[in-house]
Scaffold this active site. Structure first.
Site, PDB file in Angstrom:
ATOM      1  N   GLY A  16       0.841  -1.192   0.000  1.00 29.91           N
ATOM      2  CA  GLY A  16       0.000   0.000   0.000  1.00 29.91           C
ATOM      3  C   GLY A  16       0.877   1.242   0.000  1.00 29.91           C
ATOM      4  N   LEU A  17       0.268   2.377  -0.266  1.00 28.05           N
ATOM      5  CA  LEU A  17       1.011   3.641  -0.232  1.00 28.05           C
ATOM      6  C   LEU A  17       0.909   4.246   1.164  1.00 28.05           C
ATOM      7  CD1 LEU A  17       2.523   5.864  -1.990  1.00 28.05           C
ATOM      8  CD2 LEU A  17       0.312   7.053  -1.986  1.00 28.05           C
ATOM      9  N   GLY A  18       2.041   4.487   1.811  1.00 27.62           N
ATOM     10  CA  GLY A  18       2.048   5.197   3.085  1.00 27.62           C
ATOM     11  C   GLY A  18       1.931   6.692   2.840  1.00 27.62           C
ATOM     12  N   ASP A  43      -2.848   4.060   2.790  1.00 25.29           N
ATOM     13  CA  ASP A  43      -2.857   4.126   4.256  1.00 25.29           C
ATOM     14  C   ASP A  43      -2.820   5.583   4.707  1.00 25.29           C
ATOM     15  OD1 ASP A  43      -2.327   2.484   6.880  1.00 25.29           O
ATOM     16  OD2 ASP A  43      -1.061   4.271   6.968  1.00 25.29           O
ATOM     17  N   TYR A  48      -1.893  12.753  10.357  1.00 30.89           N
ATOM     18  CA  TYR A  48      -0.937  13.119   9.301  1.00 30.89           C
ATOM     19  C   TYR A  48      -1.285  14.489   8.698  1.00 30.89           C
ATOM     20  CZ  TYR A  48       0.164   8.075   9.479  1.00 30.89           C
ATOM     21  OH  TYR A  48       0.475   6.809   9.878  1.00 30.89           O
ATOM     22  N   LYS A  77      -6.847   6.096  10.787  1.00 32.28           N
ATOM     23  CA  LYS A  77      -6.571   5.801  12.202  1.00 32.28           C
ATOM     24  C   LYS A  77      -7.145   6.872  13.113  1.00 32.28           C
ATOM     25  CE  LYS A  77      -2.271   3.997  10.381  1.00 32.28           C
ATOM     26  NZ  LYS A  77      -1.878   4.964   9.355  1.00 32.28           N
ATOM     27  N   HIS A 110      -4.865   4.310  16.675  1.00 30.85           N
ATOM     28  CA  HIS A 110      -3.503   4.635  16.224  1.00 30.85           C
ATOM     29  C   HIS A 110      -2.417   4.245  17.237  1.00 30.85           C
ATOM     30  CE1 HIS A 110      -1.360   7.616  13.323  1.00 30.85           C
ATOM     31  NE2 HIS A 110      -0.540   6.643  13.681  1.00 30.85           N
TER      32      HIS A 110
END
Ligand code: A2P
Length: 316
Positions: A16-18, A43, A48, A77, A110
């Site tokens: 997956g892409l972080g 993700d 973030y 999260k 999280h």
């Protein structure tokens, strides 16, 4: 692409892409570029600070038929300041609004750490934290289960949970987490956690698979070892005609976990997805095993309090 299968038969692409540390102004293009390259797993997390921009990318991708909602897997999260029962669903709804989605595929707690609900930003003092006696994880978990019942999320899990914390939660609920997202890489194999999770039908996702070299300087130790420059990793890479990053990602595919390398660079985004073509041998894995030194880039010390509310977050 290998997938992880859930009990209801849903499947998650292992790469997956972080998006942790993906800057505003860059993340929208990064997500579009990833989806165009063939990523189906993105993700995210409220903390973030970039979910609204990622939401724009999703809208664009749906409109331009780059991917359909059904084929896309979105994880997010719950942040630490929304652990109280009454705060979980509003926090999830804000994430859905930002991401411009009706539901998430996976929602994770999280951290096993709670903050005061009115705390914005990072805690500065002991009073900014609520203890796990004040806001038990089971309280948060039950509110997450309610969100699932409402159809706001399909799967539930946790992040940064140790074996003791997983055991404790599993003992208190009939609906155990289906995912634990933790730091994993050749310097941090966590074999005991891997075994426990796989025995208990909990999938794992590896974060910081490339060593998260773009963390802020306050989060970095001066003497950090480099995964991407490691000689063993580089030698295995040359044998496979692959890059060191691809070996670091393929390591997780061999261990049947998901992995979420972060990049905002289109060339590296594609390179990371192409790791799916690299199949490591048992001999490669034995060499990588020698690198295990239980080294954490994200050591959790930033959530320790001097009043004893939080210490030894990873129970080790
Ligand atoms: P960039 O975003 O400029 O590509 P992690 O996934 O462990 O958090 O690591 C993210 C860091 O690794 C970022 O600095 C990212 O930079 C860099 N990175 C991502 N993919 C690659 C790659 N294939 N080769 C080298 N560095 C990479």
């Amino acid at each position: 692409m290998k997938t992880l299968r859930f009990t209801n038969e849903d499947e998650l692409d292992t790469i997956g892409l972080g998006t942790w540390k993906s800057d505003s102004g860059k993340v929208e293009d990064a997500v579009i570029s990833a989806l165009k390259s063939g990523y189906k797993h993105i993700d995210c997390a409220a903390v973030y600070g970039n979910e609204a921009e990622i939401g724009k990318a999703f809208q664009k991708a749906f409109k331009e038929n780059i991917i359909s909602r059904e084929n896309l897997w979105v994880t997010s999260k719950l942040w630490n300041n929304a652990h109280k029962s009454e705060d979980v669903i509003p926090a999830l709804k804000q994430t859905l609004k930002d991401l411009q989605l009706d539901y998430l595929d996976l929602y994770l707690i999280h951290w096993p750490v709670a903050f005061r609900p009115d705390l914005e930003g990072f805690p500065q003092q002991n009073e900014d934290f609520l203890s796990l006696e004040e806001v038990p994880i089971i309280e948060t978990w039950e509110a997450m289960l309610e969100a699932k019942k409402l159809g706001l999320v399909k799967h539930l899990g946790v992040s940064n949970f140790s074996v003791p914390k997983l055991k404790d939660l599993i003992a208190k609920t009939d609906d155990a987490p289906e995912m634990n997202q933790v730091e994993l890489h050749p310097f941090l194999h966590q074999d005991e956690l891997l075994k426990f999770c796989h025995t208990n039908n909990i999938h794992l996702t590896a974060y910081s698979p490339l060593g998260s070299g773009d963390r802020s300087s306050e989060m970095k130790a001066d003497d950090e070892p480099s995964l991407l420059d490691n000689e063993v990793v580089k030698s295995i890479a040359s044998q496979h005609d692959a890059t060191p990053a691809q070996i670091l990602i393929a390591f997780h595919l061999h261990r049947h976990t998901a992995v979420i390398p972060k990049s905002t660079n289109p060339k590296r985004i594609k390179e990371n997805l192409d790791s799916a073509k690299v199949v490591l041998t048992d001999e490669d894995m034995q060499q990588i095993k020698t690198l295990d030194k239980h080294y954490r880039y994200v050591n959790g010390k930033f959530f320790e309090t001097s009043d004893g509310k939080y210490s030894n977050i990873f129970d080790e």
